[in-house]
Design a protein around this motif. Sequence first.
Motif, PDB file in Angstrom:
ATOM      1  N   LYS A 164       0.840  -1.191   0.000  1.00  0.00           N
ATOM      2  CA  LYS A 164       0.000   0.000   0.000  1.00  0.00           C
ATOM      3  C   LYS A 164       0.878   1.245   0.000  1.00  0.00           C
ATOM      4  CE  LYS A 164      -4.030  -1.993   2.344  1.00  0.00           C
ATOM      5  NZ  LYS A 164      -4.931  -1.905   3.534  1.00  0.00           N
ATOM      6  N   SER A 165       0.402   2.277  -0.692  1.00  0.00           N
ATOM      7  CA  SER A 165       1.106   3.558  -0.748  1.00  0.00           C
ATOM      8  C   SER A 165       0.271   4.632  -0.076  1.00  0.00           C
ATOM      9  CB  SER A 165       1.377   3.970  -2.200  1.00  0.00           C
ATOM     10  OG  SER A 165       2.315   3.104  -2.803  1.00  0.00           O
ATOM     11  N   TYR A 166       0.961   5.605   0.503  1.00  0.00           N
ATOM     12  CA  TYR A 166       0.286   6.696   1.208  1.00  0.00           C
ATOM     13  C   TYR A 166       0.934   8.017   0.796  1.00  0.00           C
ATOM     14  CZ  TYR A 166      -1.319   2.786   4.053  1.00  0.00           C
ATOM     15  OH  TYR A 166      -1.861   1.593   4.481  1.00  0.00           O
ATOM     16  N   TRP A 167       0.111   8.944   0.296  1.00  0.00           N
ATOM     17  CA  TRP A 167       0.581  10.268  -0.117  1.00  0.00           C
ATOM     18  C   TRP A 167      -0.057  11.313   0.778  1.00  0.00           C
ATOM     19  CZ3 TRP A 167       0.017  10.548  -6.212  1.00  0.00           C
ATOM     20  CH2 TRP A 167       0.778   9.522  -6.792  1.00  0.00           C
ATOM     21  N   ASP A 168       0.761  12.230   1.300  1.00  0.00           N
ATOM     22  CA  ASP A 168       0.161  13.306   2.087  1.00  0.00           C
ATOM     23  C   ASP A 168      -0.473  14.331   1.145  1.00  0.00           C
ATOM     24  OD1 ASP A 168       2.253  14.769   1.044  1.00  0.00           O
ATOM     25  OD2 ASP A 168       3.042  15.448   2.972  1.00  0.00           O
ATOM     26  N   ALA A 169      -1.129  15.342   1.741  1.00  0.00           N
ATOM     27  CA  ALA A 169      -1.885  16.311   0.940  1.00  0.00           C
ATOM     28  C   ALA A 169      -0.987  17.058  -0.038  1.00  0.00           C
ATOM     29  CB  ALA A 169      -2.605  17.299   1.864  1.00  0.00           C
ATOM     30  N   ARG A 170       0.239  17.400   0.391  1.00  0.00           N
ATOM     31  CA  ARG A 170       1.139  18.136  -0.492  1.00  0.00           C
ATOM     32  C   ARG A 170       1.533  17.291  -1.703  1.00  0.00           C
ATOM     33  NH1 ARG A 170       2.471  23.345  -1.132  1.00  0.00           N
ATOM     34  NH2 ARG A 170       2.628  23.585   1.136  1.00  0.00           N
ATOM     35  N   THR A 171       1.817  16.003  -1.478  1.00  0.00           N
ATOM     36  CA  THR A 171       2.163  15.118  -2.590  1.00  0.00           C
ATOM     37  C   THR A 171       1.004  15.015  -3.569  1.00  0.00           C
ATOM     38  OG1 THR A 171       3.648  13.836  -1.165  1.00  0.00           O
ATOM     39  CG2 THR A 171       2.909  12.783  -3.191  1.00  0.00           C
ATOM     40  N   ARG A 172      -0.207  14.852  -3.031  1.00  0.00           N
ATOM     41  CA  ARG A 172      -1.385  14.755  -3.904  1.00  0.00           C
ATOM     42  C   ARG A 172      -1.562  16.041  -4.712  1.00  0.00           C
ATOM     43  NH1 ARG A 172      -3.605  12.677   0.933  1.00  0.00           N
ATOM     44  NH2 ARG A 172      -5.077  14.432   1.124  1.00  0.00           N
ATOM     45  N   ASP A 173      -1.293  17.169  -4.070  1.00  0.00           N
ATOM     46  CA  ASP A 173      -1.431  18.448  -4.756  1.00  0.00           C
ATOM     47  C   ASP A 173      -0.409  18.574  -5.885  1.00  0.00           C
ATOM     48  OD1 ASP A 173      -2.495  21.238  -4.932  1.00  0.00           O
ATOM     49  OD2 ASP A 173      -0.437  21.740  -4.384  1.00  0.00           O
ATOM     50  N   ILE A 174       0.838  18.135  -5.646  1.00  0.00           N
ATOM     51  CA  ILE A 174       1.879  18.215  -6.673  1.00  0.00           C
ATOM     52  C   ILE A 174       1.497  17.393  -7.899  1.00  0.00           C
ATOM     53  CG2 ILE A 174       4.261  17.506  -7.198  1.00  0.00           C
ATOM     54  CD1 ILE A 174       4.972  18.309  -4.312  1.00  0.00           C
ATOM     55  N   PHE A 175       0.914  16.211  -7.661  1.00  0.00           N
ATOM     56  CA  PHE A 175       0.527  15.334  -8.771  1.00  0.00           C
ATOM     57  C   PHE A 175      -0.849  15.690  -9.339  1.00  0.00           C
ATOM     58  CE2 PHE A 175       4.035  12.970  -7.162  1.00  0.00           C
ATOM     59  CZ  PHE A 175       4.470  12.157  -8.189  1.00  0.00           C
ATOM     60  N   GLY A 176      -1.533  16.654  -8.702  1.00  0.00           N
ATOM     61  CA  GLY A 176      -2.858  17.033  -9.180  1.00  0.00           C
ATOM     62  C   GLY A 176      -3.910  15.994  -8.877  1.00  0.00           C
ATOM     63  N   LEU A 177      -3.683  15.191  -7.833  1.00  0.00           N
ATOM     64  CA  LEU A 177      -4.620  14.122  -7.478  1.00  0.00           C
ATOM     65  C   LEU A 177      -5.643  14.644  -6.467  1.00  0.00           C
ATOM     66  CD1 LEU A 177      -5.478  11.102  -7.457  1.00  0.00           C
ATOM     67  CD2 LEU A 177      -3.827  10.771  -5.601  1.00  0.00           C
ATOM     68  N   ALA A 179      -8.182  13.597  -3.792  1.00  0.00           N
ATOM     69  CA  ALA A 179      -8.527  12.444  -2.956  1.00  0.00           C
ATOM     70  C   ALA A 179      -8.683  12.910  -1.519  1.00  0.00           C
ATOM     71  CB  ALA A 179      -7.465  11.359  -3.055  1.00  0.00           C
ATOM     72  N   ASP A 180      -9.538  12.215  -0.739  1.00  0.00           N
ATOM     73  CA  ASP A 180      -9.801  12.593   0.646  1.00  0.00           C
ATOM     74  C   ASP A 180      -8.902  11.863   1.631  1.00  0.00           C
ATOM     75  OD1 ASP A 180     -11.847  14.276  -0.185  1.00  0.00           O
ATOM     76  OD2 ASP A 180     -13.339  12.668  -0.123  1.00  0.00           O
ATOM     77  N   THR A 181      -8.268  10.794   1.201  1.00  0.00           N
ATOM     78  CA  THR A 181      -7.437  10.004   2.109  1.00  0.00           C
ATOM     79  C   THR A 181      -6.014   9.926   1.588  1.00  0.00           C
ATOM     80  OG1 THR A 181      -7.918   7.909   0.984  1.00  0.00           O
ATOM     81  CG2 THR A 181      -9.436   8.596   2.733  1.00  0.00           C
ATOM     82  N   ASP A 182      -5.084   9.579   2.501  1.00  0.00           N
ATOM     83  CA  ASP A 182      -3.684   9.454   2.124  1.00  0.00           C
ATOM     84  C   ASP A 182      -3.410   8.202   1.307  1.00  0.00           C
ATOM     85  OD1 ASP A 182      -3.329  11.746   3.509  1.00  0.00           O
ATOM     86  OD2 ASP A 182      -2.025  10.926   5.068  1.00  0.00           O
ATOM     87  N   GLU A 183      -4.214   7.156   1.504  1.00  0.00           N
ATOM     88  CA  GLU A 183      -3.944   5.883   0.838  1.00  0.00           C
ATOM     89  C   GLU A 183      -4.289   5.971  -0.640  1.00  0.00           C
ATOM     90  OE1 GLU A 183      -5.208   1.153   0.991  1.00  0.00           O
ATOM     91  OE2 GLU A 183      -5.661   2.463   2.695  1.00  0.00           O
ATOM     92  N   VAL A 184      -3.342   5.529  -1.471  1.00  0.00           N
ATOM     93  CA  VAL A 184      -3.561   5.477  -2.915  1.00  0.00           C
ATOM     94  C   VAL A 184      -3.154   4.092  -3.394  1.00  0.00           C
ATOM     95  CG1 VAL A 184      -3.134   7.954  -3.192  1.00  0.00           C
ATOM     96  CG2 VAL A 184      -1.234   6.344  -3.461  1.00  0.00           C
ATOM     97  N   SER A 185      -3.564   3.743  -4.584  1.00  0.00           N
ATOM     98  CA  SER A 185      -3.203   2.436  -5.126  1.00  0.00           C
ATOM     99  C   SER A 185      -1.699   2.377  -5.371  1.00  0.00           C
ATOM    100  CB  SER A 185      -3.966   2.164  -6.422  1.00  0.00           C
ATOM    101  OG  SER A 185      -3.643   3.136  -7.396  1.00  0.00           O
ATOM    102  N   ALA A 186      -1.119   1.201  -5.182  1.00  0.00           N
ATOM    103  CA  ALA A 186       0.333   1.040  -5.245  1.00  0.00           C
ATOM    104  C   ALA A 186       0.890   1.409  -6.619  1.00  0.00           C
ATOM    105  CB  ALA A 186       0.716  -0.393  -4.890  1.00  0.00           C
TER     106      ALA A 186
END
Length: 698
Positions: A164-177, A179-186
Amino acid sequence: MARQDKKNRDGTRWERALERAHLGVWDWDLQTGDCFYSATWARMLGYEQDELANTSDLWLKLTHPDDRERALASGDRHIAGLTDAIETELRLRHKQGHWVWVLDRGGIVERDADGRPLRLMGVQTDITKQKAAEAELEQVNVRFRLALAASGTGIWHYDIATNKSYWDARTRDIFGLVADTDEVSAGLWHTYLHPDDKEATERAHQVDLRMDAVTASQYRIVRRDGEIRHVESLVRFIAAGAAGQILGTVRDITEDKLREQELAYAARHDALTGLLNRAAFDRLLADHIATGVPLAVFYVDLDYFKALNDFAGHAAGDLALKSVATGIGRCLPPSAHAARLGGDEFALLVPSCDAAQAEGLAGAILEAVRGADLGLAATSRRLAASIGIAIVHDHATTVADALACADDACYAAKAAGRDRFAVFSAEAASGGLNAARLAADTVDAMEDGRLKLFGQEIHRLGRPWQENRHVEVLARLVGRGGQLIPPGEFIPAAERFGIAARLDRWIIRSALTQYGAAMRSGVITLGFNLSAQTLSDPGLWDFVDGIIGETGAPHRGIGFEITETAAVTNFDAAEAFVRKARERRCKVSLDDFGAGMSSFEYLRRFPVDAIKIDGSFIEHITESRFDREIVLAIASIARSLGCAVVGEKIERQDSVAMLGDMGVEFGQGFLLHRPEPLERIVARATSAADAEPARKVS
């Protein structure tokens, strides 16, 4: 008795255990209201046991006001049966006045027949150090979070065991993702990688699980909206959990990359025309020559450009240069490269080009220059070019020689009447040093002592030089055979091949180093001529200030002379130079004044200390009424502006007499004195100064 001894030993052991564990025991009888506090509890707060009354509210009186409500609520909830135990953190006042953090744990230990609580017991542990550590850790975390926010860094991790992979809010923002949770698909991260970077990036993220080293990489991602961003990632394996984790950071560096590209472009290109600059062209030409593929080198020098600047100003000149650059670009094949060497000079290299092809290309370039956009000046001015062509076959040819051959051909085109081209011919070339070799020899002369400082005394008319003691510093080049090479040869070569600024710096450094002490004591003041390249040097004043700091030469004892030619090459740089010079109380003069039509425009824009009338108006003043009128007009304007006037080529006594009859009051003027070694002039001035009180220039 044995039973009693055992009881005493057990009591002693418990007391020691409580003491070592920093535990304080309380025992509250709900029926009587009495509350027992152990001796270890009292000592935890700095008291002896008999100093405190065993009342049920003693602990509450010692509790911090901010913690009382929370502590009472914890006990009330437990007594009401809402919680299994009492557990809370609170602060108790120490005997010395400070607060002690304790962890309070306890519960009901006795009930009546109906199940009502009769007695509660508990322990309080001193956790002050733990709370201090927590506070310090929180400060570290706050600073860490602030640092992450300021740097725009995101954090992610991949759990190897759970995949399992986990992205914080800043990482999600950089990738333009979104999502409401940190967990993302591997496998999500892989879908964002730029196709050209995918393989190398995935390989960089395959960290060695046996090592804890940090792996850094930069790559591009393609966001879902199609935008391409540059990111930087740091990756490290962490031994945590069942199989460990891969921990990483990600930071958007797109703006940094764009700035790097802009700086790299600026370092290689001319700011005005967008063509290559001299340094980039030299490197490119060297690479092409080394391949051994024949190529043509062009040297393009604009004709009548100075007249255009005189008539319409530097803005029109800039427009013309940009238009010429665009026109040349349209003429060139895709494999060719063009550069602006400085001022109104350009260079081109065209691979796989023979003489016939080069001549055809030169004709097209001449047409392009004639048709350049001159703006408002187009109806009354014209522009042309002289082009020199050198065909290079030998891979051992140097860049300097290739350009020198093209330069020689360019001079031949100018000599033949301008607005034409010429192809270099070794047989037709002069037998002396060509411009490139002369420029190279000038650089060598700075190192081997063949470049000499000379000076020209500047006198007040009719007064001894000792009253003024100002010298214009000059340079003379001694050839390898011992002959003096005139400045009219080596200085233009230095300007053409980009070493004029280096030459000026050598002259300034050498003069101030050798004669700074004499200047400081007031024996002499020195003036320096500046080339266009030096005026455009953004580090000039840092250099001058540094030399002054090293030598102690005073700012007031230094003068600078700017020629109209230098000013027209870079008007803004000249204006900035004059402003900084006057801030430092250095003297500034306009040289060769009157020779060009822009002279009065420069006088209006530049708040100078002196103007030097071009010698062409002085040397024939006794015969030419026109020259006399020009000199009178310039002197009158200078007097009204508070500027000193310097006359060049006042070399005859009848000229002096004529100037006196005209009533021209020259503050300074050249008078029957030719340049001589600077050391001789300074020695003469020092000897004269020894006989009079020292004057200090600050």
